[in-house]
Design a protein around this motif. Structure first.
Motif, PDB file in Angstrom:
ATOM      1  N   LEU A  26      -7.173  47.894  -4.525  1.00  0.00           N
ATOM      2  CA  LEU A  26      -7.655  47.326  -3.266  1.00  0.00           C
ATOM      3  C   LEU A  26      -7.768  45.806  -3.396  1.00  0.00           C
ATOM      4  O   LEU A  26      -8.507  45.305  -4.238  1.00  0.00           O
ATOM      5  N   LEU A  27      -7.013  45.105  -2.563  1.00  0.00           N
ATOM      6  CA  LEU A  27      -7.068  43.650  -2.483  1.00  0.00           C
ATOM      7  C   LEU A  27      -7.813  43.271  -1.219  1.00  0.00           C
ATOM      8  O   LEU A  27      -7.581  43.878  -0.172  1.00  0.00           O
ATOM      9  N   VAL A  28      -8.668  42.269  -1.259  1.00  0.00           N
ATOM     10  CA  VAL A  28      -9.337  41.844  -0.041  1.00  0.00           C
ATOM     11  C   VAL A  28      -9.343  40.323   0.069  1.00  0.00           C
ATOM     12  O   VAL A  28      -9.623  39.608  -0.890  1.00  0.00           O
ATOM     13  N   GLY A  29      -8.971  39.852   1.265  1.00  0.00           N
ATOM     14  CA  GLY A  29      -9.074  38.445   1.616  1.00  0.00           C
ATOM     15  C   GLY A  29      -9.569  38.378   3.046  1.00  0.00           C
ATOM     16  O   GLY A  29      -8.803  38.640   3.982  1.00  0.00           O
ATOM     17  N   ALA A  30     -10.835  38.108   3.244  1.00  0.00           N
ATOM     18  CA  ALA A  30     -11.440  38.141   4.583  1.00  0.00           C
ATOM     19  C   ALA A  30     -12.578  37.129   4.642  1.00  0.00           C
ATOM     20  O   ALA A  30     -13.237  36.878   3.636  1.00  0.00           O
ATOM     21  N   VAL A  31     -12.815  36.574   5.849  1.00  0.00           N
ATOM     22  CA  VAL A  31     -13.868  35.574   6.043  1.00  0.00           C
ATOM     23  C   VAL A  31     -14.543  35.840   7.387  1.00  0.00           C
ATOM     24  O   VAL A  31     -13.859  35.975   8.415  1.00  0.00           O
ATOM     25  N   GLY A  32     -15.859  35.907   7.398  1.00  0.00           N
ATOM     26  CA  GLY A  32     -16.597  36.182   8.621  1.00  0.00           C
ATOM     27  C   GLY A  32     -16.421  35.116   9.692  1.00  0.00           C
ATOM     28  O   GLY A  32     -16.267  33.933   9.394  1.00  0.00           O
ATOM     29  N   GLY A  33     -16.449  35.558  10.940  1.00  0.00           N
ATOM     30  CA  GLY A  33     -16.428  34.647  12.076  1.00  0.00           C
ATOM     31  C   GLY A  33     -15.132  33.901  12.289  1.00  0.00           C
ATOM     32  O   GLY A  33     -15.135  32.844  12.917  1.00  0.00           O
ATOM     33  N   THR A  34     -14.019  34.436  11.806  1.00  0.00           N
ATOM     34  CA  THR A  34     -12.767  33.683  11.858  1.00  0.00           C
ATOM     35  C   THR A  34     -11.796  34.243  12.885  1.00  0.00           C
ATOM     36  O   THR A  34     -11.677  35.457  13.059  1.00  0.00           O
ATOM     37  N   PRO A  35     -11.044  33.370  13.563  1.00  0.00           N
ATOM     38  CA  PRO A  35     -10.061  33.806  14.554  1.00  0.00           C
ATOM     39  C   PRO A  35      -8.753  34.218  13.888  1.00  0.00           C
ATOM     40  O   PRO A  35      -8.428  33.776  12.781  1.00  0.00           O
ATOM     41  N   SER A  36      -8.002  35.038  14.589  1.00  0.00           N
ATOM     42  CA  SER A  36      -6.730  35.512  14.027  1.00  0.00           C
ATOM     43  C   SER A  36      -5.726  34.385  13.861  1.00  0.00           C
ATOM     44  O   SER A  36      -4.827  34.472  13.024  1.00  0.00           O
TER      45      SER A  36
END
Length: 463
Positions: free
Chosen positions: A123-133
């Motif tokens: 499982l790889l994850v790259g995510a940031v809260g409150g961000t637009p596409s």
């Protein structure tokens, strides 16, 4: 042979999945022919999934204390699961300390997937809260998208620059007044308001998060992507989520194929995305742990909601029309900006992957509108993904509205006829359009298939 930065890459022929870690020997040869061997232990071969998006993907297990099933799951070790977050240099074994700091949604998804497939899962994850596409696709993908360009052109055609400047100036002035009031009264200073965006203007640099959190994962071979984003929109004036996500999906797939981490088919990298808005509907079985936080079935409102309430829901659903994408239905799961039942969301997403990606004999979608036909005094609607058959919960089937040429929608009587629903309404002798569950939240809409999955909201008009 390593590059000047010390990085190296070895491409392997396809390998059988390994249920236990095994050693691998890497042999390096320098230009003078000197050999050096390095032994790497505990290598797993299996399925790899990438999770991305905003806070509902980024927030870790330890922030969801209300999800007791998730906490219990994260307290165990999983020898066949590996975890890595963007910016980290190495995989971690899925053991309690690492589990608690990993994406709650992706972890819940991976646990079910590994159990059902009985192969290792990375499982790889790259995510940031409150961000637009708009920050999550490459600039090249955005600039090469005809759909995004067309959206901006349409917005520019009706753009009133003077009104735009005036509106933003008014917002800033109102904010400034609140700041002065807070200072004089010793209150809390209000945050700066988000201003409207002119067509084509981006709130965040286009591609910035893609470059920081996604491109470094290339060329890891991945089976698919699980995406959870939408609350922050595109962050680009005039560009719809449908157009932007089409460009993002195509861009990611193209980059993975070019890097050698995906096959040649257009849908070689499967793309699963969580339906937005979160929740808002009732459940087939409120006692099921997956759907225990769904809304209670409610009576119909006095009149059908205005269409603007569901624009976001309808637009997001159309992303599923892109080849190789599948929507993870969430209307019968927990609601809110940050639903707390991440076990339910992860389990539902894994169910979609098992059917759509791995060909398991299961049903992962509720009924989806396929077509309709106007008949004398009624409209006949045909659905796909009916599973074991159409059904409803409660006393009667409800949630449909019809309109005639006057474009005035009225609640409709609905009757199931095989894989079709026939709708009609008193006062609408010749209905020409139909809507179902067309609202931001629709606890009063109760069409399901007998597999327990809710029908997806739709409308046939564009009024």
């Amino acid at each position: 042979i390593a590059g000047a930065d010390g990085r190296w890459l070895v491409r392997l022929a396809p390998l059988d999945a390994s249920t236990n870690g095994r050693p691998m020997t890497i042999v390096a040869v320098d230009p003078q022919g000197q050999r050096e061997e390095r032994r790497l232990d505990d290598i797993l071969v299996g399925e790899v999934w990438l999770g991305s998006g905003q806070s509902n993907m980024a927030m870790p297990v330890n922030q969801y204390g209300q999800d007791r099933a998730l906490a219990a799951s994260a307290a165990r070790s999983y020898p066949a699961i590996r975890l890595i977050r963007s910016g980290e240099a190495a995989w971690q074994a899925a053991e309690p300390p690492a589990n608690r700091n990993f994406s709650a949604l992706l972890f819940a998804f991976g646990v079910v997937l590994q159990r059902e497939l009985d192969v290792p899962v990375g499982l790889l994850v790259g995510a940031v809260g409150g961000t637009p596409s708009g920050a999550w696709l490459s600039r090249a993908a955005y600039e090469g998208s005809p759909a995004c360009s067309a959206d901006v052109a349409r917005a520019l055609a009706v753009f009133d620059a003077a009104a735009f400047e005036r509106q933003n100036a008014q917002r800033l002035q109102a904010w400034s007044n609140l700041v002065e009031k807070a200072a004089s009264e010793g209150g809390r200073r209000p945050g700066r308001p988000k201003l409207s965006l002119a067509p084509g203007m981006a709130r965040s640099p286009i591609g910035s998060l893609y470059e920081r959190h996604i491109r470094p994962f290339l060329p890891f071979a991945i089976r698919g992507v699980l995406w959870d984003q939408g609350e922050a929109g595109t962050g680009i004036g005039g560009v719809t989520q449908l157009a932007l996500m089409g460009a993002l999906i195509e861009g990611w797939r193209g980059d993975w194929h070019a890097a050698g981490g995906a096959g040649g088919a257009p849908d070689a990298v499967s793309f699963l995305f969580v339906q937005k808005p979160n929740g808002g509907g009732c459940a087939w079985d409120p006692a099921d742990p997956v759907t225990a936080q769904a809304a209670a079935l409610a009576p119909l409102p006095a009149s059908p909601p205005p269409p603007a309430q569901a624009i976001h829901r309808g637009e997001h659903g159309r992303i599923a029309e892109i080849l190789g994408t599948s929507m993870v239905i969430s209307s019968d799961l927990g609601a809110g900006t940050h639903p707390v039942n991440k076990t339910g969301y992860g389990t539902r997403a894994a169910r979609v992957a098992l059917e759509r990606v791995y060909g398991r004999d299961t049903v992962s979608s509720g009924p989806v509108y396929a077509s309709h036909q106007s008949e004398e005094g009624c409209i006949r609607i045909r659905f796909k993904h009916v599973g074991q058959g159409l059904a409803w919960r409660g006393e009667r089937l409800q949630g449909f509205a019809v309109a005639g040429k006057d474009r005035q929608f009225r609640w409709a009587d609905a009757v199931i006829d095989g894989d079709q629903v026939v709708v009609s309404a008193e006062g609408v002798p010749r209905p020409v359009a139909v809507r179902y569950a067309w609202a931001h939240a629709h606890p009063w809409a109760n069409l399901f298939n007998r597999n327990g999955l809710p029908a997806v909201a739709f409308r046939t008009d564009d009024w």
